[in-house]
Design a protein around this motif. Structure first.
Motif, PDB file in Angstrom:
ATOM      1  N   GLN A  75       6.940   5.324  -9.012  1.00  0.00           N
ATOM      2  CA  GLN A  75       6.675   3.934  -9.355  1.00  0.00           C
ATOM      3  C   GLN A  75       5.345   3.802 -10.088  1.00  0.00           C
ATOM      4  O   GLN A  75       5.214   3.017 -11.012  1.00  0.00           O
ATOM      5  N   ARG A  76       4.355   4.556  -9.673  1.00  0.00           N
ATOM      6  CA  ARG A  76       3.042   4.504 -10.318  1.00  0.00           C
ATOM      7  C   ARG A  76       3.138   4.907 -11.783  1.00  0.00           C
ATOM      8  O   ARG A  76       2.547   4.288 -12.648  1.00  0.00           O
ATOM      9  N   ALA A  77       3.920   5.943 -12.071  1.00  0.00           N
ATOM     10  CA  ALA A  77       4.088   6.365 -13.462  1.00  0.00           C
ATOM     11  C   ALA A  77       4.699   5.238 -14.289  1.00  0.00           C
ATOM     12  O   ALA A  77       4.274   4.982 -15.419  1.00  0.00           O
ATOM     13  N   GLN A  78       5.668   4.551 -13.730  1.00  0.00           N
ATOM     14  CA  GLN A  78       6.313   3.446 -14.444  1.00  0.00           C
ATOM     15  C   GLN A  78       5.403   2.222 -14.557  1.00  0.00           C
ATOM     16  O   GLN A  78       5.524   1.444 -15.498  1.00  0.00           O
ATOM     17  N   SER A  79       4.494   2.048 -13.612  1.00  0.00           N
ATOM     18  CA  SER A  79       3.650   0.850 -13.600  1.00  0.00           C
ATOM     19  C   SER A  79       2.584   0.859 -14.688  1.00  0.00           C
ATOM     20  O   SER A  79       1.944  -0.158 -14.935  1.00  0.00           O
ATOM     21  N   ARG A  80       2.408   1.952 -15.353  1.00  0.00           N
ATOM     22  CA  ARG A  80       1.396   2.038 -16.421  1.00  0.00           C
ATOM     23  C   ARG A  80       1.620   0.958 -17.481  1.00  0.00           C
ATOM     24  O   ARG A  80       0.671   0.389 -17.993  1.00  0.00           O
ATOM     25  N   THR A 131       9.487  -2.345  -9.897  1.00  0.00           N
ATOM     26  CA  THR A 131       9.618  -2.601  -8.479  1.00  0.00           C
ATOM     27  C   THR A 131       8.417  -1.970  -7.769  1.00  0.00           C
ATOM     28  O   THR A 131       8.101  -0.808  -8.011  1.00  0.00           O
ATOM     29  N   TRP A 132       7.744  -2.748  -6.908  1.00  0.00           N
ATOM     30  CA  TRP A 132       6.484  -2.281  -6.337  1.00  0.00           C
ATOM     31  C   TRP A 132       6.435  -2.589  -4.846  1.00  0.00           C
ATOM     32  O   TRP A 132       6.539  -3.742  -4.448  1.00  0.00           O
ATOM     33  N   PRO A 133       6.225  -1.564  -3.984  1.00  0.00           N
ATOM     34  CA  PRO A 133       6.369  -1.745  -2.542  1.00  0.00           C
ATOM     35  C   PRO A 133       5.169  -2.340  -1.812  1.00  0.00           C
ATOM     36  O   PRO A 133       5.301  -2.797  -0.681  1.00  0.00           O
ATOM     37  N   ASN A 134       3.987  -2.316  -2.423  1.00  0.00           N
ATOM     38  CA  ASN A 134       2.808  -2.746  -1.691  1.00  0.00           C
ATOM     39  C   ASN A 134       1.769  -3.280  -2.671  1.00  0.00           C
ATOM     40  O   ASN A 134       1.142  -2.509  -3.391  1.00  0.00           O
ATOM     41  N   PHE A 135       1.584  -4.595  -2.687  1.00  0.00           N
ATOM     42  CA  PHE A 135       0.645  -5.207  -3.629  1.00  0.00           C
ATOM     43  C   PHE A 135      -0.811  -4.836  -3.341  1.00  0.00           C
ATOM     44  O   PHE A 135      -1.682  -5.132  -4.146  1.00  0.00           O
ATOM     45  N   LYS A 136      -1.086  -4.184  -2.220  1.00  0.00           N
ATOM     46  CA  LYS A 136      -2.456  -3.733  -1.938  1.00  0.00           C
ATOM     47  C   LYS A 136      -2.810  -2.529  -2.804  1.00  0.00           C
ATOM     48  O   LYS A 136      -3.977  -2.249  -3.023  1.00  0.00           O
ATOM     49  N   TRP A 137      -1.806  -1.812  -3.270  1.00  0.00           N
ATOM     50  CA  TRP A 137      -2.035  -0.573  -4.006  1.00  0.00           C
ATOM     51  C   TRP A 137      -2.419  -0.841  -5.455  1.00  0.00           C
ATOM     52  O   TRP A 137      -1.948  -1.770  -6.096  1.00  0.00           O
TER      53      TRP A 137
END
Length: 197
Positions: A75-80, A131-137
């Motif tokens: 997910q992190r790779a896609q969130s870029r 899709t993102w599981p934790n908005f704190k991250w």
């Protein structure tokens, strides 16, 4: 973890074309599926697939440290993309955001929700592309901060991390905006997000 009744509590904001948004509060996810199916069968199929994906993530990823790390890395790779576009949008007035995101959508599939810290599309914002599981991250760092939203296509905000708790469906066919998430008792509450592919 959230209670079963909390998991089955949802609100829906849906806009078809230039009509006024339909607002439904206190509905179940199944009710939402039926309402969306009446408006757009393809969106309903994507919603069903997203719900199945969330169930699989909660059953197979949550609780397994190795799978949690792998899921985060994917997910992190896609969130870029979201990170880059959020930086682009921060230099524009909120009135210009829709036109700019519509421009992105002409060229690529780039995600679908712009969440604002304050009501009426004010304050800082984050553009969610995945899709993102934790908005704190990181890179989002937007937990319990959303007070208004603009959305393209289908999106689900969740009260808790890892797609738990109450849900707020934001469905734009092709676009919807809502200036006060407090209308659904969802102000400063979103902690995870699903974007329908």
């Amino acid at each position: 973890m959230s209670s079963q009744s909390e998991e089955n509590s949802a609100a829906l904001v849906m806009q078809v074309g230039d009509s006024e948004p339909e607002v439904h509060d206190g509905v179940s996810p199944d009710d939402v599926m039926g309402m969306i199916a009446r408006a757009d069968e393809g969106m309903a199929r994507r919603l069903k697939a997203a719900e199945e994906r969330v169930r699989a993530i909660r059953a197979e990823v949550v609780g397994d440290p190795d799978m949690t790390v792998e899921y985060f890395l994917l997910q992190r790779a896609q969130s870029r993309v979201g990170e880059l576009l959020s930086h682009d949008l921060e230099h524009l007035d909120p009135e210009e955001h829709r036109a700019r995101v519509d421009q992105y959508h002409r060229y690529a599939e780039v995600g679908s929700a712009l969440l604002y810290k304050d009501r009426d599309f004010k304050g800082g914002s984050k553009f969610f592309t995945v899709t993102w599981p934790n908005f704190k991250w990181w890179p989002y760092k937007f937990n319990d901060a959303a007070s208004s939203a603009k959305a393209w296509g289908g999106n689900i905000l969740f009260q808790h991390t890892w797609y738990g708790g109450r849900r707020l469906y934001l469905v734009g066919l092709p676009y919807v905006e809502f200036a006060d998430l407090g209308r659904f008792d969802f102000n400063d509450m979103a902690s995870s997000f699903v974007s329908l592919p």
